[in-house]
Design an enzyme around this catalytic site. Structure first.
Site, mmCIF file in Angstrom:
data_model
loop_
_atom_site.group_PDB
_atom_site.id
_atom_site.type_symbol
_atom_site.label_atom_id
_atom_site.label_comp_id
_atom_site.label_asym_id
_atom_site.label_seq_id
_atom_site.Cartn_x
_atom_site.Cartn_y
_atom_site.Cartn_z
ATOM 1 N N ASN A 107 0.818 -1.220 0.000
ATOM 2 C CA ASN A 107 0.000 0.000 0.000
ATOM 3 C C ASN A 107 0.853 1.272 0.000
ATOM 4 O O ASN A 107 0.591 2.198 -0.762
ATOM 5 C CB ASN A 107 -0.963 -0.003 1.194
ATOM 6 C CG ASN A 107 -1.941 -1.164 1.124
ATOM 7 O OD1 ASN A 107 -2.047 -1.822 0.081
ATOM 8 N ND2 ASN A 107 -2.644 -1.434 2.211
ATOM 9 N N THR A 152 -15.191 37.140 -32.942
ATOM 10 C CA THR A 152 -15.973 36.763 -31.760
ATOM 11 C C THR A 152 -17.265 36.180 -32.333
ATOM 12 O O THR A 152 -17.722 36.634 -33.389
ATOM 13 C CB THR A 152 -16.288 37.966 -30.838
ATOM 14 O OG1 THR A 152 -17.060 38.915 -31.577
ATOM 15 C CG2 THR A 152 -15.027 38.650 -30.343
ATOM 16 N N HIS A 153 -17.801 35.186 -31.662
ATOM 17 C CA HIS A 153 -18.963 34.451 -32.210
ATOM 18 C C HIS A 153 -18.644 33.881 -33.592
ATOM 19 O O HIS A 153 -19.541 33.645 -34.394
ATOM 20 C CB HIS A 153 -20.206 35.346 -32.307
ATOM 21 C CG HIS A 153 -20.477 36.139 -31.068
ATOM 22 N ND1 HIS A 153 -21.347 35.727 -30.091
ATOM 23 C CD2 HIS A 153 -19.955 37.312 -30.636
ATOM 24 C CE1 HIS A 153 -21.365 36.628 -29.108
ATOM 25 N NE2 HIS A 153 -20.521 37.596 -29.418
ATOM 26 N N SER A 274 -7.324 11.561 -48.921
ATOM 27 C CA SER A 274 -8.521 10.746 -48.832
ATOM 28 C C SER A 274 -8.368 9.576 -49.784
ATOM 29 O O SER A 274 -7.724 9.696 -50.819
ATOM 30 C CB SER A 274 -9.742 11.595 -49.219
ATOM 31 O OG SER A 274 -10.759 10.759 -49.736
ATOM 32 N N LYS A 280 -8.358 16.042 -51.526
ATOM 33 C CA LYS A 280 -8.418 16.326 -50.083
ATOM 34 C C LYS A 280 -7.054 16.479 -49.413
ATOM 35 O O LYS A 280 -6.113 15.763 -49.732
ATOM 36 C CB LYS A 280 -9.183 15.202 -49.369
ATOM 37 C CG LYS A 280 -10.660 15.183 -49.656
ATOM 38 C CD LYS A 280 -11.406 16.427 -49.204
ATOM 39 C CE LYS A 280 -11.630 16.455 -47.711
ATOM 40 N NZ LYS A 280 -12.559 15.425 -47.244
ATOM 41 N N GLU A 287 -7.404 17.258 -35.779
ATOM 42 C CA GLU A 287 -8.682 16.660 -35.355
ATOM 43 C C GLU A 287 -8.472 15.677 -34.207
ATOM 44 O O GLU A 287 -9.264 15.605 -33.266
ATOM 45 C CB GLU A 287 -9.334 15.938 -36.538
ATOM 46 C CG GLU A 287 -9.737 16.878 -37.673
ATOM 47 C CD GLU A 287 -10.035 16.107 -38.954
ATOM 48 O OE1 GLU A 287 -11.137 15.562 -39.053
ATOM 49 O OE2 GLU A 287 -9.166 16.041 -39.831
ATOM 50 N N GLN A 319 -6.545 0.550 -7.385
ATOM 51 C CA GLN A 319 -5.656 -0.015 -8.404
ATOM 52 C C GLN A 319 -6.034 0.498 -9.796
ATOM 53 O O GLN A 319 -5.222 0.504 -10.708
ATOM 54 C CB GLN A 319 -5.739 -1.545 -8.353
ATOM 55 C CG GLN A 319 -4.931 -2.263 -9.406
ATOM 56 C CD GLN A 319 -4.796 -3.744 -9.092
ATOM 57 O OE1 GLN A 319 -4.027 -4.115 -8.209
ATOM 58 N NE2 GLN A 319 -5.542 -4.579 -9.787
ATOM 59 N N LYS A 322 -4.287 3.833 -12.334
ATOM 60 C CA LYS A 322 -3.119 4.000 -13.201
ATOM 61 C C LYS A 322 -3.404 3.962 -14.695
ATOM 62 O O LYS A 322 -2.851 4.755 -15.458
ATOM 63 C CB LYS A 322 -2.078 2.929 -12.877
ATOM 64 C CG LYS A 322 -1.468 3.108 -11.508
ATOM 65 C CD LYS A 322 -0.624 1.922 -11.121
ATOM 66 C CE LYS A 322 -0.714 1.650 -9.645
ATOM 67 N NZ LYS A 322 -2.045 1.105 -9.216
#
Ligand code: ARG
Length: 459
Positions: A107, A152-153, A274, A280, A287, A319, A322
């Site tokens: 422990n 903004t927005h 792609s 592409k 992403e 346990q 981890k």
């Protein structure tokens, strides 16, 4: 290990659910170093002989090199890293191995090992974050005067410089580093010697082991030391915030490199194609960084729920601390490396950025400010006048700086042609010299300040 009390071995399913070796084998270095510190202390305190301590240290060194050379066989039946190491030690040095576990429990052992592991991880992350900051600052200096649309927005708001935009992320990364550093200060204490939960009757020198392991102090309460995992929660929380910051830049890269905006371009090194659409150029790395934030947040969420309502002291639930944490920290480190690569790689299309910066009447605030400064009109009224001028410009489909003076004067007769000097995007950003503002001069000063600061670190 507990054969004395048990007549038969565990069921296969019991073994499967109980074993943690697949995960905690990553703690082997910390486990060995902590065991060496413990053995040396036991010998110094006369709890084991110097001869046994030397055998133990030698055996542990052998195990370390076996693991590092891939020659060590980890066994599921031995449950975890602690028992795998101890069992191998017994095979290597015989009965002396059995004295290592005096005044110790798995422990306090696992709490010690994982604190050391988290500390090492935080230290490595700090370097990775510094590299990321350096990439951002280099790029910012290069583009201190490159104009882009500030949004903004997601609507065109005011022109800003790309350098200024990048330095915003340098500030975020600095706070991320601060959060990790704070967590590190709190986590850096040694549980070793807390034993199972109550401490021990042996005359330990806990300061000695704490010092040997680079801890600032020994933990003051044995129950707390073996049962809390707030050091993991706290560093995970810092990791989540950092990952959220990265995901925002990742999203911006997706937007900037989309043909819909065409503001920037990533090279072949950081794009994928792609399988069906030959044209592409996908920003997959960005992403994925965006997505990893979800995974990292999930790890924090999972451990918060594991810890919630657990009575003191150690419970096997812990346990489960981890796997998620290790996954989260490695995802964060990979995300940082990918972001550093993309920041270095990305090339803005200065022409398009400038054009986009001027669209959407982005210098309307500059016009309003000019009315305030030159005609001494209160800002609220200037806002209204500018609004009417913008409406007129929109009606005739003209950008502000091309609108005839007469059209502006129809709204406010006192406007002179001096107004045109503030309507270009370059003039706009140059004028934003307030502390923390986007002016190229400010950006250069800030970028150089960061370069000096980053250069001084890690030297
Ligand atoms: N593998 C365990 C863990 O990671 C080590 C501690 C086990 N202690 C115990 N009493 N079963 O938590």
């Amino acid at each position: 290990m507990w054969g004395g009390r048990f007549a038969s071995g565990p069921d296969a399913i019991m073994e499967a659910i109980n074993a943690s070796i697949d995960v905690d084998r990553h703690l082997y270095r910390q486990d060995i170093v902590a065991s060496k510190a413990h053995a040396a202390m036991l010998a110094q305190q006369g709890i084991i002989t110097a001869d046994d301590a030397a055998k133990i240290a030698h055996g542990l060194d052998t195990i370390l090199s076996e693991i590092e050379q891939g020659k060590f066989t980890f066994e599921r039946a031995l449950e975890d890293i602690h028992m795998n190491v101890e069992s191998r030690l017994a095979a290597l040095i015989g009965p002396a191995a059995g004295r290592l576990h005096t005044a110790r429990s798995r422990n306090d052992q696992v709490a010690t090992d994982f604190r050391l592991w988290v500390r090492d991880t935080v230290d490595a992350l700090d370097h990775t974050l510094a590299d990321y900051q350096r990439a951002l600052v280099d790029k910012a200096l290069e583009h201190a005067g490159t104009v882009m649309p500030g949004l903004t927005h997601l609507q065109t708001a005011q022109p800003v410089t790309f350098g200024h935009h990048l330095l915003a992320y340098v500030e975020m990364a600095a706070r991320d580093r601060g959060r990790f550093a704070d967590a590190r200060r709190r986590l850096n204490e040694s549980p070793l010697g807390s034993a199972a939960l109550a401490g021990t009757s042996f005359p330990l020198d806990r300061d000695m082991t704490a010092r040997a392991l680079g801890f600032d102090r020994a933990s003051a309460n044995s129950l707390d030391a073996v049962s809390d995992r707030d050091f993991v929660l706290e560093t995970l929380a810092a990791a989540v915030i950092c990952a959220v910051h990265l995901s925002r830049l990742a999203e911006e890269i997706v937007i900037w490199t989309s043909p819909l905006t065409g503001l920037m371009r990533l090279s072949d090194k950081f794009t994928t194609g792609s399988s069906i659409m030959p044209q592409k150029r996908n920003p997959d790395a960005a992403e994925l960084v965006r997505a990893k934030a979800g995974r990292i947040a999930g790890a924090l969420n999972a451990l918060v729920i594991v810890m919630k309502g657990l009575p003191l002291a150690y419970q096997k639930d812990m346990q489960e601390d981890k796997e998620g944490a290790m996954d989260a920290f490695s995802a964060l480190s990979l995300s940082l490396a990918a972001m550093t690569g993309m920041v270095r790689d990305i090339v803005p299309d200065a022409g398009r950025m400038k054009k986009a910066a001027g669209e959407g009447y982005a210098t309307a605030t500059d016009l309003a400010d000019w009315l305030v400064r030159t005609l001494k009109i209160p800002f609220r009224d200037a806002h209204h006048v500018t609004g009417r001028i913008v409406a007129e410009a929109a009606r005739s489909g003209t950008p502000l700086h091309r609108l005839p003076l007469a059209a502006m004067q129809a709204v406010e007769p006192r406007i002179t042609d001096e107004v045109f000097s503030v309507l270009s995007v370059d003039r706009s950003v140059k004028s934003r010299t307030s502390y923390g503002g986007t002016a190229p001069r400010n950006v250069r000063t800030q970028a150089k300040k960061w370069l000096r600061k980053l250069e001084k670190e890690h030297r």
